[in-house]
Design a protein around this motif. Structure first.
Motif, PDB file in Angstrom:
ATOM      1  N   THR A   1       1.030  -1.202   0.123  1.00 29.21           N
ATOM      2  CA  THR A   1       0.013   0.059  -0.193  1.00 29.21           C
ATOM      3  C   THR A   1       1.000   1.208   0.003  1.00 29.21           C
ATOM      4  N   MET A   2       1.885   1.259   0.814  1.00 29.06           N
ATOM      5  CA  MET A   2       2.753   2.581   1.011  1.00 29.06           C
ATOM      6  C   MET A   2       3.406   2.633  -0.542  1.00 29.06           C
ATOM      7  N   GLY A   3       3.818   1.341  -1.174  1.00 25.13           N
ATOM      8  CA  GLY A   3       4.531   1.821  -2.449  1.00 25.13           C
ATOM      9  C   GLY A   3       3.497   2.278  -3.529  1.00 25.13           C
ATOM     10  N   ILE A   4       2.422   1.778  -3.379  1.00 25.72           N
ATOM     11  CA  ILE A   4       1.248   2.559  -4.287  1.00 25.72           C
ATOM     12  C   ILE A   4       0.866   4.000  -4.114  1.00 25.72           C
ATOM     13  N   VAL A   5       1.128   4.230  -2.628  1.00 24.86           N
ATOM     14  CA  VAL A   5       0.688   5.766  -2.294  1.00 24.86           C
ATOM     15  C   VAL A   5       1.778   6.536  -2.731  1.00 24.86           C
ATOM     16  N   ILE A   6       2.954   6.177  -2.449  1.00 24.96           N
ATOM     17  CA  ILE A   6       4.383   6.790  -2.990  1.00 24.96           C
ATOM     18  C   ILE A   6       4.177   6.916  -4.721  1.00 24.96           C
ATOM     19  N   SER A   7       3.835   5.785  -5.500  1.00 21.95           N
ATOM     20  CA  SER A   7       4.049   6.113  -6.720  1.00 21.95           C
ATOM     21  C   SER A   7       2.762   7.112  -7.248  1.00 21.95           C
ATOM     22  N   ALA A   8       1.640   7.217  -6.298  1.00 20.42           N
ATOM     23  CA  ALA A   8       0.618   8.114  -6.819  1.00 20.42           C
ATOM     24  C   ALA A   8       1.242   9.503  -6.843  1.00 20.42           C
ATOM     25  N   PHE A   9       1.988   9.858  -5.497  1.00 25.68           N
ATOM     26  CA  PHE A   9       2.759  11.219  -5.263  1.00 25.68           C
ATOM     27  C   PHE A   9       3.807  11.439  -6.388  1.00 25.68           C
ATOM     28  N   GLY A  10       4.513  10.211  -6.726  1.00 24.42           N
ATOM     29  CA  GLY A  10       5.669  10.434  -7.554  1.00 24.42           C
ATOM     30  C   GLY A  10       5.363  10.685  -8.982  1.00 24.42           C
ATOM     31  N   LEU A  11       4.127  10.091  -9.703  1.00 22.28           N
ATOM     32  CA  LEU A  11       4.097  10.264 -10.858  1.00 22.28           C
ATOM     33  C   LEU A  11       3.842  11.689 -11.432  1.00 22.28           C
TER      34      LEU A  11
END
Length: 115
Positions: free
Chosen positions: A55-65
């Motif tokens: 979940t944290m990987g998905i959240v960080i990816s959402a902010f990184g994109l």
């Protein structure tokens, strides 16, 4: 969602709209881990730990994109920096809503199978 649409529509580039994929993927690992109940594992469940990690990987990816899209080639970025800020603001609101969902329905009284 309004900030996401405004960030895309005002600057007429719809690339940041792909963060919706991350919005849909974010709660899935925790919902799946909630269904898995390992007896005798104690308070720390390896399945739940993996779910938090994913979940944290998905959240960080959402902010990184949006950040990566705004920092693409400086002469012609994929999105404007202002659009990036709109999307990041939208991310904060959406993910706080998801956290609120898990706080509200996270106790053991609620049965997810009713959905």
């Amino acid at each position: 969602m309004t900030l996401l649409v405004v960030g895309c529509a005002v600057y007429d580039k719809w690339w940041p709209f792909f963060v919706i994929i991350f919005y849909m993927l974010a709660p899935i690992p925790m919902l799946l881990a909630k269904r898995y109940n390992a007896s005798g594992m104690g308070p720390s469940n390896p399945c739940q730990e993996l779910a938090v990690f994913l979940t944290m990987g998905i959240v960080i990816s959402a902010f990184g994109l949006p950040i990566v899209l705004a920092r693409s080639p400086p002469d012609d970025p994929a999105i404007q920096v202002a659009a990036m800020w709109y999307v990041l603001g939208g991310n904060i609101i959406v993910f706080l809503t998801i956290v609120g969902f898990f706080i509200t329905f996270g106790n053991d009284d609620v049965d997810y199978s009713m959905w």
